[in-house]
Design a protein around this motif. Structure first.
Motif, PDB file in Angstrom:
ATOM      1  N   SER A 138      45.295  11.394  18.045  1.00  0.00           N
ATOM      2  CA  SER A 138      43.878  11.722  17.913  1.00  0.00           C
ATOM      3  C   SER A 138      43.202  12.048  19.235  1.00  0.00           C
ATOM      4  O   SER A 138      42.073  12.523  19.250  1.00  0.00           O
ATOM      5  CB  SER A 138      43.150  10.550  17.233  1.00  0.00           C
ATOM      6  N   GLU A 139      43.899  11.811  20.326  1.00  0.00           N
ATOM      7  CA  GLU A 139      43.290  11.955  21.645  1.00  0.00           C
ATOM      8  C   GLU A 139      42.991  13.390  22.056  1.00  0.00           C
ATOM      9  O   GLU A 139      42.182  13.633  22.953  1.00  0.00           O
ATOM     10  CB  GLU A 139      44.176  11.300  22.713  1.00  0.00           C
ATOM     11  N   MET A 140      43.638  14.369  21.411  1.00  0.00           N
ATOM     12  CA  MET A 140      43.406  15.752  21.812  1.00  0.00           C
ATOM     13  C   MET A 140      43.064  16.660  20.631  1.00  0.00           C
ATOM     14  O   MET A 140      43.470  17.812  20.571  1.00  0.00           O
ATOM     15  CB  MET A 140      44.607  16.317  22.576  1.00  0.00           C
ATOM     16  N   ASN A 141      42.314  16.117  19.682  1.00  0.00           N
ATOM     17  CA  ASN A 141      41.795  16.956  18.600  1.00  0.00           C
ATOM     18  C   ASN A 141      40.427  16.445  18.184  1.00  0.00           C
ATOM     19  O   ASN A 141      39.950  15.428  18.690  1.00  0.00           O
ATOM     20  CB  ASN A 141      42.763  17.007  17.409  1.00  0.00           C
ATOM     21  N   GLY A 142      39.786  17.153  17.277  1.00  0.00           N
ATOM     22  CA  GLY A 142      38.460  16.750  16.824  1.00  0.00           C
ATOM     23  C   GLY A 142      38.487  16.046  15.494  1.00  0.00           C
ATOM     24  O   GLY A 142      37.450  15.879  14.850  1.00  0.00           O
ATOM     25  N   GLY A 143      39.670  15.613  15.083  1.00  0.00           N
ATOM     26  CA  GLY A 143      39.830  14.981  13.781  1.00  0.00           C
ATOM     27  C   GLY A 143      39.391  13.531  13.763  1.00  0.00           C
ATOM     28  O   GLY A 143      39.614  12.796  14.722  1.00  0.00           O
ATOM     29  N   ALA A 144      38.789  13.129  12.662  1.00  0.00           N
ATOM     30  CA  ALA A 144      38.382  11.737  12.486  1.00  0.00           C
ATOM     31  C   ALA A 144      38.484  11.376  11.007  1.00  0.00           C
ATOM     32  O   ALA A 144      37.889  12.055  10.164  1.00  0.00           O
ATOM     33  CB  ALA A 144      36.962  11.520  12.981  1.00  0.00           C
ATOM     34  N   VAL A 145      39.235  10.323  10.722  1.00  0.00           N
ATOM     35  CA  VAL A 145      39.377   9.822   9.352  1.00  0.00           C
ATOM     36  C   VAL A 145      38.468   8.607   9.198  1.00  0.00           C
ATOM     37  O   VAL A 145      38.609   7.622   9.928  1.00  0.00           O
ATOM     38  CB  VAL A 145      40.832   9.433   9.047  1.00  0.00           C
ATOM     39  N   ILE A 146      37.532   8.692   8.275  1.00  0.00           N
ATOM     40  CA  ILE A 146      36.530   7.646   8.089  1.00  0.00           C
ATOM     41  C   ILE A 146      36.546   7.178   6.632  1.00  0.00           C
ATOM     42  O   ILE A 146      36.741   7.978   5.716  1.00  0.00           O
ATOM     43  CB  ILE A 146      35.118   8.170   8.455  1.00  0.00           C
ATOM     44  N   THR A 147      36.320   5.873   6.436  1.00  0.00           N
ATOM     45  CA  THR A 147      36.262   5.303   5.098  1.00  0.00           C
ATOM     46  C   THR A 147      34.822   4.986   4.717  1.00  0.00           C
ATOM     47  O   THR A 147      34.130   4.259   5.437  1.00  0.00           O
ATOM     48  CB  THR A 147      37.090   4.007   5.013  1.00  0.00           C
ATOM     49  N   ASN A 148      34.368   5.576   3.629  1.00  0.00           N
ATOM     50  CA  ASN A 148      33.047   5.259   3.093  1.00  0.00           C
ATOM     51  C   ASN A 148      33.243   4.169   2.052  1.00  0.00           C
ATOM     52  O   ASN A 148      33.664   4.442   0.926  1.00  0.00           O
ATOM     53  CB  ASN A 148      32.405   6.505   2.480  1.00  0.00           C
ATOM     54  N   GLU A 149      32.973   2.942   2.446  1.00  0.00           N
ATOM     55  CA  GLU A 149      33.230   1.809   1.556  1.00  0.00           C
ATOM     56  C   GLU A 149      32.358   1.854   0.307  1.00  0.00           C
ATOM     57  O   GLU A 149      32.791   1.460  -0.778  1.00  0.00           O
ATOM     58  CB  GLU A 149      33.006   0.506   2.317  1.00  0.00           C
ATOM     59  N   ALA A 150      31.124   2.308   0.448  1.00  0.00           N
ATOM     60  CA  ALA A 150      30.219   2.356  -0.703  1.00  0.00           C
ATOM     61  C   ALA A 150      30.746   3.302  -1.778  1.00  0.00           C
ATOM     62  O   ALA A 150      30.657   3.011  -2.975  1.00  0.00           O
ATOM     63  CB  ALA A 150      28.827   2.785  -0.248  1.00  0.00           C
ATOM     64  N   LEU A 151      31.323   4.427  -1.338  1.00  0.00           N
ATOM     65  CA  LEU A 151      31.841   5.412  -2.278  1.00  0.00           C
ATOM     66  C   LEU A 151      33.325   5.217  -2.586  1.00  0.00           C
ATOM     67  O   LEU A 151      33.874   5.891  -3.451  1.00  0.00           O
ATOM     68  CB  LEU A 151      31.625   6.827  -1.722  1.00  0.00           C
ATOM     69  N   LYS A 152      33.972   4.312  -1.829  1.00  0.00           N
ATOM     70  CA  LYS A 152      35.410   4.066  -1.958  1.00  0.00           C
ATOM     71  C   LYS A 152      36.213   5.362  -1.727  1.00  0.00           C
ATOM     72  O   LYS A 152      37.130   5.696  -2.488  1.00  0.00           O
ATOM     73  CB  LYS A 152      35.743   3.452  -3.325  1.00  0.00           C
ATOM     74  N   ILE A 153      35.825   6.060  -0.661  1.00  0.00           N
ATOM     75  CA  ILE A 153      36.482   7.316  -0.301  1.00  0.00           C
ATOM     76  C   ILE A 153      36.880   7.267   1.166  1.00  0.00           C
ATOM     77  O   ILE A 153      36.100   6.868   2.020  1.00  0.00           O
ATOM     78  CB  ILE A 153      35.551   8.525  -0.534  1.00  0.00           C
ATOM     79  N   LYS A 154      38.113   7.676   1.434  1.00  0.00           N
ATOM     80  CA  LYS A 154      38.602   7.790   2.807  1.00  0.00           C
ATOM     81  C   LYS A 154      39.008   9.238   3.023  1.00  0.00           C
ATOM     82  O   LYS A 154      39.853   9.773   2.298  1.00  0.00           O
ATOM     83  CB  LYS A 154      39.803   6.869   3.027  1.00  0.00           C
ATOM     84  N   THR A 155      38.397   9.883   4.006  1.00  0.00           N
ATOM     85  CA  THR A 155      38.712  11.286   4.227  1.00  0.00           C
ATOM     86  C   THR A 155      38.544  11.648   5.693  1.00  0.00           C
ATOM     87  O   THR A 155      37.915  10.915   6.457  1.00  0.00           O
ATOM     88  CB  THR A 155      37.809  12.194   3.356  1.00  0.00           C
ATOM     89  N   GLY A 156      39.132  12.760   6.082  1.00  0.00           N
ATOM     90  CA  GLY A 156      39.072  13.184   7.471  1.00  0.00           C
ATOM     91  C   GLY A 156      38.628  14.626   7.599  1.00  0.00           C
ATOM     92  O   GLY A 156      38.839  15.440   6.701  1.00  0.00           O
ATOM     93  N   ARG A 157      37.999  14.933   8.724  1.00  0.00           N
ATOM     94  CA  ARG A 157      37.627  16.296   9.083  1.00  0.00           C
ATOM     95  C   ARG A 157      38.017  16.514  10.538  1.00  0.00           C
ATOM     96  O   ARG A 157      38.070  15.572  11.328  1.00  0.00           O
ATOM     97  CB  ARG A 157      36.124  16.529   8.913  1.00  0.00           C
ATOM     98  N   ASP A 158      38.270  17.767  10.875  1.00  0.00           N
ATOM     99  CA  ASP A 158      38.621  18.107  12.251  1.00  0.00           C
ATOM    100  C   ASP A 158      37.661  19.187  12.740  1.00  0.00           C
ATOM    101  O   ASP A 158      37.756  20.341  12.329  1.00  0.00           O
ATOM    102  CB  ASP A 158      40.070  18.605  12.326  1.00  0.00           C
ATOM    103  N   TYR A 159      36.727  18.770  13.601  1.00  0.00           N
ATOM    104  CA  TYR A 159      35.758  19.693  14.175  1.00  0.00           C
ATOM    105  C   TYR A 159      36.030  19.817  15.673  1.00  0.00           C
ATOM    106  O   TYR A 159      35.921  18.825  16.411  1.00  0.00           O
ATOM    107  CB  TYR A 159      34.329  19.180  13.968  1.00  0.00           C
ATOM    108  N   PRO A 160      36.383  21.008  16.150  1.00  0.00           N
ATOM    109  CA  PRO A 160      36.674  21.172  17.580  1.00  0.00           C
ATOM    110  C   PRO A 160      35.562  20.679  18.494  1.00  0.00           C
ATOM    111  O   PRO A 160      35.836  20.200  19.598  1.00  0.00           O
ATOM    112  CB  PRO A 160      36.879  22.686  17.709  1.00  0.00           C
ATOM    113  N   VAL A 161      34.304  20.757  18.048  1.00  0.00           N
ATOM    114  CA  VAL A 161      33.202  20.303  18.886  1.00  0.00           C
ATOM    115  C   VAL A 161      33.272  18.797  19.128  1.00  0.00           C
ATOM    116  O   VAL A 161      32.686  18.280  20.087  1.00  0.00           O
ATOM    117  CB  VAL A 161      31.840  20.690  18.253  1.00  0.00           C
ATOM    118  N   CYS A 162      34.012  18.078  18.268  1.00  0.00           N
ATOM    119  CA  CYS A 162      34.149  16.624  18.416  1.00  0.00           C
ATOM    120  C   CYS A 162      35.337  16.228  19.292  1.00  0.00           C
ATOM    121  O   CYS A 162      35.591  15.035  19.493  1.00  0.00           O
ATOM    122  CB  CYS A 162      34.273  15.956  17.051  1.00  0.00           C
TER     123      CYS A 162
END
Length: 295
Positions: free
Chosen positions: A147-171
């Motif tokens: 993860s150190e050299m990309n804009g990807g982040a996998v986050i868990t939304n506990e309220a919605l019970k959804i875990k998903t990731g996006r990769d934004y170069p700006v990040c």
């Protein structure tokens, strides 16, 4: 090879004592307020925390700590960090740790610069980030996620019970400091798990289309051989610098977008590949990984 556009804005500093050598100069490019973000506190046990605090204080920075970032970081934790960053007018987020810390801090860097709900606007569906995020720097202590050299982040939304990731170069982080010695204190099982994670990342790209001859697959084959060879060496001697340094860079190469060029990047086989290499796998990480790789 298929058509592609390549971009990677993160500047990597690799090798022994790269933190001591380069961090003081890098800090001079940012404002006074630095958020020092980390996980459960292992960096306080292995000396990394004290080393970083000394560098930050000598650079005249005001350090605001943000700890307790968990494995599989939650959206609630992202919001907590974003609120702190806004309140303290953070000029630089310094993420110290492995993939969970990095991913959480990427999301924080976006959320701290945005007034809306980043889950609704950027995670539940792809969004367009046309504004600057809070600058992020990374200090690697655990390899495997890449993860150190990309804009990807996998986050868990506990309220919605959804875990998903996006990769934004700006990040992407502005810089990543990769000192293999910082990974020495990682427990053996976690080190092996990280190596297995790297292999999975490479394989899910390698086995995707197209199948015709291409440079990306050639690089992937070399990386997979390197991971297997160096993981076995690191099991025998956890402080084998050559082995640990190769594992760190292989992990970075697996996810810095280079081997994805010209490939479809089918990511459905992450667990399938794991099961093929370790048939006894019953969860994401299996207790029998160590003997499987030590063979």
């Amino acid at each position: 090879m298929q058509n592609f556009v390549f971009e990677n804005s993160t500047k990597a500093y690799f090798g022994k004592e790269c933190v001591k050598t380069h961090l003081p100069e890098l800090l001079g490019k940012y404002g006074k307020n630095v958020m020092l973000a980390y996980g459960g506190g292992s960096i306080k046990k292995n000396g990394i925390y004290d080393e970083l605090k000394e560098i930050l204080e000598q650079a005249g920075k005001c350090v605001i700590e943000f700890s307790g970032i968990m494995s599989n970081p939650t959206y609630a934790k992202v919001q907590e960090g974003a609120d702190l960053a806004k309140e303290q007018h953070i000029d630089l987020i310094l993420a110290v740790g492995g993939g969970s810390v990095m991913d959480c801090c990427k999301a924080i860097s976006l959320a701290a610069a945005y007034d809306g709900d980043i889950w609704d606007d950027f995670w539940s569906k792809p969004g367009i980030i046309d504004f600057p995020v809070v600058p992020l720097g990374i200090i690697l202590t655990v390899s495997g996620t890449g993860s150190e050299m990309n804009g990807g982040a996998v986050i868990t939304n506990e309220a919605l019970k959804i875990k998903t990731g996006r990769d934004y170069p700006v990040c992407n982080a502005q810089f990543a400091l990769l000192d293999p010695v910082y990974t020495y204190s990682v427990p053996e099982f976690q080190m092996v798990s990280g190596g297995f994670d790297t292999l999975s990342h490479i394989m899910e790209i390698y086995f995707s289309a197209p199948d015709e001859d291409n440079v990306s697959d050639d690089i992937s084959e070399a990386l997979m051989k390197s991971v297997i060879r160096n993981l076995r060496a690191a099991i025998k001697n956890p402080e084998d610098y050559t082995a640990r340094s190769n594992l760190v860079w292989a992990s970075t190469m697996a996810e810095n977008r280079i081997i994805k060029l010209g490939k479809r990047t089918d990511f459905q086989c992450h667990i399938v590949v794991a099961r093929r290499f370790c048939p006894c796998l019953a969860q994401d990480i299996c207790q029998n990984l160590l003997p499987c790789f030590a063979a």
